[in-house]
Design a protein around this motif. Sequence first.
Motif, PDB file in Angstrom:
ATOM      1  N   PRO A 115     -86.309  -6.499  -3.185  1.00 16.78           N
ATOM      2  CA  PRO A 115     -85.469  -6.110  -2.049  1.00 16.78           C
ATOM      3  C   PRO A 115     -85.081  -4.635  -2.078  1.00 16.78           C
ATOM      4  O   PRO A 115     -84.803  -4.044  -1.030  1.00 16.78           O
ATOM      5  CB  PRO A 115     -84.238  -7.002  -2.202  1.00 16.78           C
ATOM      6  N   VAL A 116     -85.034  -4.042  -3.276  1.00 18.01           N
ATOM      7  CA  VAL A 116     -84.772  -2.614  -3.442  1.00 18.01           C
ATOM      8  C   VAL A 116     -86.019  -2.004  -4.063  1.00 18.01           C
ATOM      9  O   VAL A 116     -86.553  -2.535  -5.040  1.00 18.01           O
ATOM     10  CB  VAL A 116     -83.541  -2.370  -4.346  1.00 18.01           C
ATOM     11  N   ARG A 117     -86.451  -0.898  -3.509  1.00 17.19           N
ATOM     12  CA  ARG A 117     -87.696  -0.307  -3.988  1.00 17.19           C
ATOM     13  C   ARG A 117     -87.608  -0.004  -5.486  1.00 17.19           C
ATOM     14  O   ARG A 117     -86.660   0.602  -5.965  1.00 17.19           O
ATOM     15  CB  ARG A 117     -88.018   0.975  -3.228  1.00 17.19           C
ATOM     16  N   GLY A 118     -88.620  -0.506  -6.216  1.00 17.23           N
ATOM     17  CA  GLY A 118     -88.690  -0.266  -7.638  1.00 17.23           C
ATOM     18  C   GLY A 118     -87.853  -1.199  -8.481  1.00 17.23           C
ATOM     19  O   GLY A 118     -87.807  -1.044  -9.706  1.00 17.23           O
ATOM     20  N   GLN A 119     -87.193  -2.184  -7.867  1.00 13.98           N
ATOM     21  CA  GLN A 119     -86.361  -3.117  -8.617  1.00 13.98           C
ATOM     22  C   GLN A 119     -86.766  -4.554  -8.296  1.00 13.98           C
ATOM     23  O   GLN A 119     -86.631  -5.001  -7.161  1.00 13.98           O
ATOM     24  CB  GLN A 119     -84.871  -2.923  -8.297  1.00 13.98           C
ATOM     25  N   VAL A 120     -87.252  -5.239  -9.301  1.00 10.97           N
ATOM     26  CA  VAL A 120     -87.605  -6.643  -9.124  1.00 10.97           C
ATOM     27  C   VAL A 120     -86.360  -7.496  -9.312  1.00 10.97           C
ATOM     28  O   VAL A 120     -85.598  -7.304 -10.261  1.00 10.97           O
ATOM     29  CB  VAL A 120     -88.703  -7.053 -10.127  1.00 10.97           C
ATOM     30  N   ASP A 121     -86.145  -8.419  -8.423  1.00 11.34           N
ATOM     31  CA  ASP A 121     -84.982  -9.312  -8.491  1.00 11.34           C
ATOM     32  C   ASP A 121     -85.331 -10.502  -9.386  1.00 11.34           C
ATOM     33  O   ASP A 121     -85.987 -11.451  -8.947  1.00 11.34           O
ATOM     34  CB  ASP A 121     -84.616  -9.773  -7.082  1.00 11.34           C
ATOM     35  N   THR A 122     -84.894 -10.464 -10.625  1.00 11.81           N
ATOM     36  CA  THR A 122     -85.234 -11.540 -11.547  1.00 11.81           C
ATOM     37  C   THR A 122     -84.508 -12.832 -11.224  1.00 11.81           C
ATOM     38  O   THR A 122     -84.946 -13.899 -11.666  1.00 11.81           O
ATOM     39  CB  THR A 122     -84.946 -11.131 -13.002  1.00 11.81           C
ATOM     40  N   ASP A 165     -93.050 -12.035   8.421  1.00 13.38           N
ATOM     41  CA  ASP A 165     -92.553 -12.148   7.050  1.00 13.38           C
ATOM     42  C   ASP A 165     -93.463 -11.357   6.144  1.00 13.38           C
ATOM     43  O   ASP A 165     -94.599 -11.033   6.510  1.00 13.38           O
ATOM     44  CB  ASP A 165     -92.496 -13.613   6.598  1.00 13.38           C
ATOM     45  N   GLY A 166     -92.959 -11.047   4.950  1.00 15.23           N
ATOM     46  CA  GLY A 166     -93.774 -10.332   3.977  1.00 15.23           C
ATOM     47  C   GLY A 166     -93.053  -9.167   3.362  1.00 15.23           C
ATOM     48  O   GLY A 166     -92.287  -9.313   2.419  1.00 15.23           O
ATOM     49  N   ALA A 167     -93.282  -7.964   3.895  1.00 17.68           N
ATOM     50  CA  ALA A 167     -92.797  -6.746   3.267  1.00 17.68           C
ATOM     51  C   ALA A 167     -91.282  -6.629   3.357  1.00 17.68           C
ATOM     52  O   ALA A 167     -90.660  -7.071   4.328  1.00 17.68           O
ATOM     53  CB  ALA A 167     -93.451  -5.525   3.922  1.00 17.68           C
TER      54      ALA A 167
END
Length: 621
Positions: A115-122, A165-167
Amino acid sequence: MPNIRVRLLVVLVVLCGFLTVAGTPPATAATSALPSDSLWFDGSPLAVRDGRFADSQGREIVLRGYNVSGETKLEENSGLPFASVADARKSAAALRALGGGDAVRFLLSWAHAEPVRGQVDTAYLAAVTEQIRAFLDAGIRVFPDFHQDLYSRYLFDSGSWYTGDGAPEWAVDAGHYPKESCGICLFWGQNITQNAAVQQAQYDFWHNGHGVQDAFLATAQATMAYLQQHLNDTEFAGIAGFDPYNEPYAGSYDSGQTSRTWERDLLWPFYVKFRARMDAAGWQDKPAFVEPNLFWNSNISTQKQEGGLQDAGTLGPRYVFNTHFYDQKAISGILMWGKAADGQYASDFAAVRDRAASAGTAAVVSEFGHPLSGTVSDKAPTVLKAMYQALDSRLPGAGWWSNPAASGPVLSGTQWQWDIYDGGHHELMNGNPDKVLTSGDAWNDEDLSAVNLDGSGNVTPRQDVRLLDRLYPSATAGTTLAFTYEDRSRDGSTTLTWNPVPSSLPDVAQLVGSGQYGLLVWRSGTGTAPTELHLPASFPTASTTVVSDLGTVHAPPAYTATTPVAVAPEPGGTGSRRLLLTDTDSGALHYALVTNGATAPSADLLNEARSELAAWAAAHF
């Protein structure tokens, strides 16, 4: 999805003529819940060998199941297929027991993974992992799919007629795309070629505009690494592969470019990059399920385009040829007035087999289906029967018995879709509280789910269970030479029988009667594991008859290592069962007829049917 292609078609025909990780990972997964009575480990790692799927026992594997699910495209459950792990487990058990599935294409959301560029939501990845585990624990193989349609919901505003949906939102913001508008669009699929915002966003993705493709690949790698690290070895073995990108489309072509050269110059290099990310994430031994451009397999000449990854060379065992199929003529409501018939899609699915064979790999039809409500829903019983028939064999039923050697390999496929919330959604379309969608799939007026929940919260089929819960060879100890299944499914009050036993086999015909039947012919391999066929619920042990060169039996006994024809539970504890056929040779021809049409057949009838089948097999193979 069907309308991406079909609804564009109608107008064409009618009108024109590694990353920073946010969150804390959960503890390492516990030991798999797969039961010890699985006898032969159905969840063994899957590979591509000699152009077909194979397990660690060397058996030829067929994946059959459903997409789980279009709910991922909605926001009501935050990009997850299920509202809870409990719902995922309920769905997995029903998919196994009611739908006869041994595999699912499991939809993921890039927007929720990053949801935030460069940050994966674990937190999202942890929830995904637990829901995937629910299917693995039921003995169901899983191949994840980063899904997209019309690129992203964030291209559409609260008043839009359509959604995507998607990006993630940041990827759309980076592009500064024009206000979306489809002009005179009767159907949502027209957006792919008439909506400038959708076209430009897709174009940017394939050209790595604003670095969005690089970001997607990094998120995909992080997602795969997370799954590899948080599933134990037994669970991870049940992951069949990964579908990198749903229904890829250029958006618009560069000067002089065609769909075929776009595949060569942009799509295939993307898959090569994705394959490298799989390797880096610990998925070296799992294939990428790669899709050609979304128009490749079309049954409309005006929409047929070159492609099919023809210029990628031999794909080999690290890739699977993965395509979709919807009858665009039937869905249009204009180009096909009647119902589907015997052999309707034989040539369409033969093209899939042939393309995979020329690419040196296995094939899977990872989406197929038909609307279950609306003006064309009356076609669904025949369309779906014809699609399953074409997955089973490349021959129409009328010609199967006379030329079975041309039947071809049994295709793997996952029907669109298995959404237990069908008809009970609460989706705010594009975040608009004045557009609350509850009916069907809650997605651009589609309704294709094979199931929903009844008033008591039980998973209930919306289609004929004779069609959904099918006999099929889930694992063949050797090479499948021919297979057919007559499901006797219904179109209203009409029983659809497209492959009756011919009069030249009177004893076999008498044994089958008006019941369902399947016939598998195979050549044995060198392994020791048995051949397995999924037994539908309509084949209770007491009513199942098997006529095979390995043995002839009514009401097969429970499996033991010395029992050539036997019944055993399928793994996962769902109550579903399988027929086990054990041979002790290599390179020999075998056959097995399985039917529920006989009631206490005599020994004489069984022996006579066996003699007929033996002579038939010897004459044709």
